[in-house]
Design a protein around this motif. Structure first.
Motif, mmCIF file in Angstrom:
data_model
loop_
_atom_site.group_PDB
_atom_site.id
_atom_site.type_symbol
_atom_site.label_atom_id
_atom_site.label_comp_id
_atom_site.label_asym_id
_atom_site.label_seq_id
_atom_site.Cartn_x
_atom_site.Cartn_y
_atom_site.Cartn_z
ATOM 1 N N SER A 280 90.059 35.588 7.723
ATOM 2 C CA SER A 280 89.036 34.694 8.276
ATOM 3 C C SER A 280 89.004 33.396 7.496
ATOM 4 O O SER A 280 89.551 33.280 6.400
ATOM 5 N N CYS A 281 88.360 32.400 8.079
ATOM 6 C CA CYS A 281 88.062 31.160 7.376
ATOM 7 C C CYS A 281 86.616 30.781 7.668
ATOM 8 O O CYS A 281 86.047 31.190 8.700
ATOM 9 N N LEU A 282 86.011 30.045 6.758
ATOM 10 C CA LEU A 282 84.599 29.708 6.904
ATOM 11 C C LEU A 282 84.396 28.629 7.954
ATOM 12 O O LEU A 282 85.217 27.717 8.113
ATOM 13 N N THR A 283 83.264 28.726 8.642
ATOM 14 C CA THR A 283 82.892 27.716 9.615
ATOM 15 C C THR A 283 81.372 27.576 9.619
ATOM 16 O O THR A 283 80.663 28.356 8.971
ATOM 17 N N VAL A 284 80.877 26.581 10.308
ATOM 18 C CA VAL A 284 79.439 26.314 10.373
ATOM 19 C C VAL A 284 78.916 26.843 11.704
ATOM 20 O O VAL A 284 79.482 26.546 12.759
ATOM 21 N N THR A 285 77.862 27.637 11.660
ATOM 22 C CA THR A 285 77.345 28.293 12.854
ATOM 23 C C THR A 285 75.854 27.994 13.028
ATOM 24 O O THR A 285 75.231 27.332 12.192
ATOM 25 N N GLU A 286 75.298 28.530 14.127
ATOM 26 C CA GLU A 286 73.867 28.467 14.426
ATOM 27 C C GLU A 286 73.318 27.047 14.281
ATOM 28 O O GLU A 286 72.385 26.769 13.524
#
Length: 393
Positions: free
Chosen positions: A342-348
Motif C-alpha cells: 500500500s501507499c499513503l493517501t489523503v481520505t475523508e
C-alpha cells in the motif's frame, strides 16, 4: 576488355577505401589541442583579493588551450561554481582559500588564490536561520525567510541562478541530490543591492531516489497543496489512523526516524520504521497505527519490525509518496498472489490518512512490481519539512 578493366578498377577502389578512412581518422586524432591538457588564465593575475560579506565577488576564467574543458571553483571540498564566470557572495568574514580548475580528460590546470572577507555594512535583514550551510534530503522542503527592519526593498531568491521566489519567503522543494547555491538578493529602493548566500547539500538514499531521514531530527509531514495542513497521531486513540490537522507545533504532529532496515548490497532494499513523537506509534500497511513501541531515549531507535517499514519515493517535483516495503519486496517464505502492499493517501475530504492498496506479486505468488509501477505519478501527496523550518505557531 573494357568491362574487365572497369571491374578491376572498382575492386581496387573498394580495397583502398578502408585505408583512406583509417588515415583520415588518424589525422583527426593529431589535431592540436584534442589530446592535451587544458590551459586557462584568470581575469586578474593577483593571488590575493579582498571582499565584503554580502557583496558579489566576481572573477572570470578564459580557456587558452584544450577542448571540452570544464570549469570548477572550490573552497576546500565545496564546489562554489562550475561556469567560466564566478559570482559568489561570501556569507561570513574570514580568509578563504579558493582554487579554480580547468579540467578535461587529459589533465587539469589549477589556479589557487586567497580571498580575505570583511564584514559588510548591516543591511537590516534578519533571516529565519543563522546557518549559511546546511544539509537536506531530496523530498524535503527548504523554508527560509528574510525580515526587513527599518528598510524597504524587493526580494529575489535564486537556486543555482534560477529565480524561484520574489517574496520574503523561499519554499524550495529539493528534488535532486547535489550541492546547490541559494542566493537572497535585496534590492534597496535607491537601487543598491545586498546578497546573502546559503549552500545546500542535498542527499538521497543510496538505494534509490528516496527520502533519507536525518538522525535525531523531528519532521512534519505536510500536504503538498496546503503546507498548513499536517499529519498527526490521535492521542486519544493511538491505534487509529492518523489525522490531518492545522499545524500547531504539538508533538502529535512530529515524526522521527525509528528503526532502519537495509538489505544486501547497494542498490537493493532499504526501509524505515518512522514513529510519532507523542504516541510512539508506527503505521501498518492497513493505515492503522501500532502504538506504544519502545524508543531508546538516547538514540531514538525503536523496536524493529520490518512489517511496519516504509520507504519514501520522491518525484521530479520533490513530492513524497510513502510506500509500504512490500511494494518492492524481494522474497517471502510463503508467497501468495493475495499478498498486498500500500501507499499513503489523503481520505475523508482531506481529514484522514488512509491507504491505497495493491497486489504485489504475480499469479505464481512470486514478487511482481507491475502494480506498483502502474501507479505512475499518483499518490505523491506529501512534503517533508524539518520541524525547525516550520513557522512558529
Amino acid at each position: 576488355m573494357k568491362t574487365s578493366k572497369l571491374f578491376i578498377y572498382l575492386a581496387l577502389l573498394l580495397f583502398l577505401a578502408p585505408t583512406v578512412t583509417s588515415c583520415s581518422d588518424d589525422d583527426d586524432m593529431d589535431i592540436p589541442g584534442h589530446t592535451i591538457p587544458p590551459k586557462a588564465v584568470l581575469s586578474s593575475d593577483k593571488t590575493s583579493f579582498e571582499a565584503l560579506t554580502g557583496a558579489a565577488f566576481v572573477l572570470e576564467a578564459s580557456v587558452t588551450q584544450g577542448y571540452n574543458v570544464q570549469h570548477e571553483w572550490k573552497i576546500g571540498d565545496m564546489v562554489i561554481g562550475q561556469d567560466a564566470r564566478l559570482e559568489y557572495a561570501f556569507a561570513d568574514p574570514g580568509t578563504f582559500e579558493v582554487v579554480y580548475s580547468a579540467l578535461n580528460g587529459y589533465g587539469a590546470d589549477r589556479h589557487p588564490f586567497t580571498v580575505v572577507v570583511s564584514q559588510g555594512a548591516n543591511p537590516g535583514i534578519t533571516f529565519s536561520t543563522d546557518q549559511r550551510t546546511f544539509e537536506r534530503s531530496i523530498g524535503e522542503m527548504v523554508r527560509l525567510s528574510a525580515t526587513l527592519t527599518g528598510i524597504t526593498g524587493t526580494h529575489s531568491w535564486k537556486v543555482d541562478n534560477q529565480e524561484v521566489s520574489t517574496s520574503e519567503r523561499l519554499d524550495y522543494s529539493v528534488a535532486t541530490a547535489g550541492t546547490k547555491l541559494i542566493k537572497h538578493t535585496l534590492t534597496y529602493d535607491e537601487g543598491t543591492t545586498y546578497t546573502t548566500q546559503f549552500t545546500l547539500t542535498a542527499v538521497k538514499s543510496d538505494y534509490g531516489n528516496w527520502f533519507k531521514w536525518r538522525e535525531g531530527k523531528d519532521y512534519v509531514i505536510c500536504l503538498k497543496n496546503d503546507l498548513t495542513k499536517v499529519v498527526a497521531a490521535d492521542v486519544n486513540n493511538p491505534a487509529a489512523p492518523y489525522n490531518v490537522e492545522t499545524w500547531d507545533g504539538s508533538q502529535k504532529q512530529l515524526f522521527r526516524k525509528g528503526y532502519y532496515f537495509g538489505y544486501g548490497p547497494v542498490p537493493a532494499l532499504e526501509y524505515y520504521n518512522f514513529y510519532n513523537v507523542a504516541t510512539h506509534s508506527v503505521l501498518q500497511w492497513t493505515g492503522n497505527a501500532w502504538p506504544n513501541n519502545p524508543v531508546d531515549p538516547v538514540t531514538g531507535a525503536m523496536g524493529a519490525d520490518p512489517w511496519d517499514a516504509w520507504f519514501m519515493d520522491v518525484n521530479a517535483s520533490g513530492d513524497v509518496r510513502f510506500v509500504h516495503f512490500f511494494a518492492l519486496w524481494d522474497s517471502h517464505p510463503n508467497p501468495s498472489p493475495d499478498l498486498m502492499s500500500s501507499c499513503l493517501t489523503v481520505t475523508e475530504n482531506g481529514t484522514k490518512i488512509g491507504v491505497y492498496s495493491f497486489y504485489c506479486c504475480g499469479a505464481d505468488g512470486r514478487p511482481d512490481f507491475v502494480n506498483y509501477q502502474a501507479l505512475g505519478d499518483k499518490y505523491f501527496e506529501f512534503k517533508m519539512i524539518a520541524a525547525e523550518d516550520m513557522p512558529q505557531p
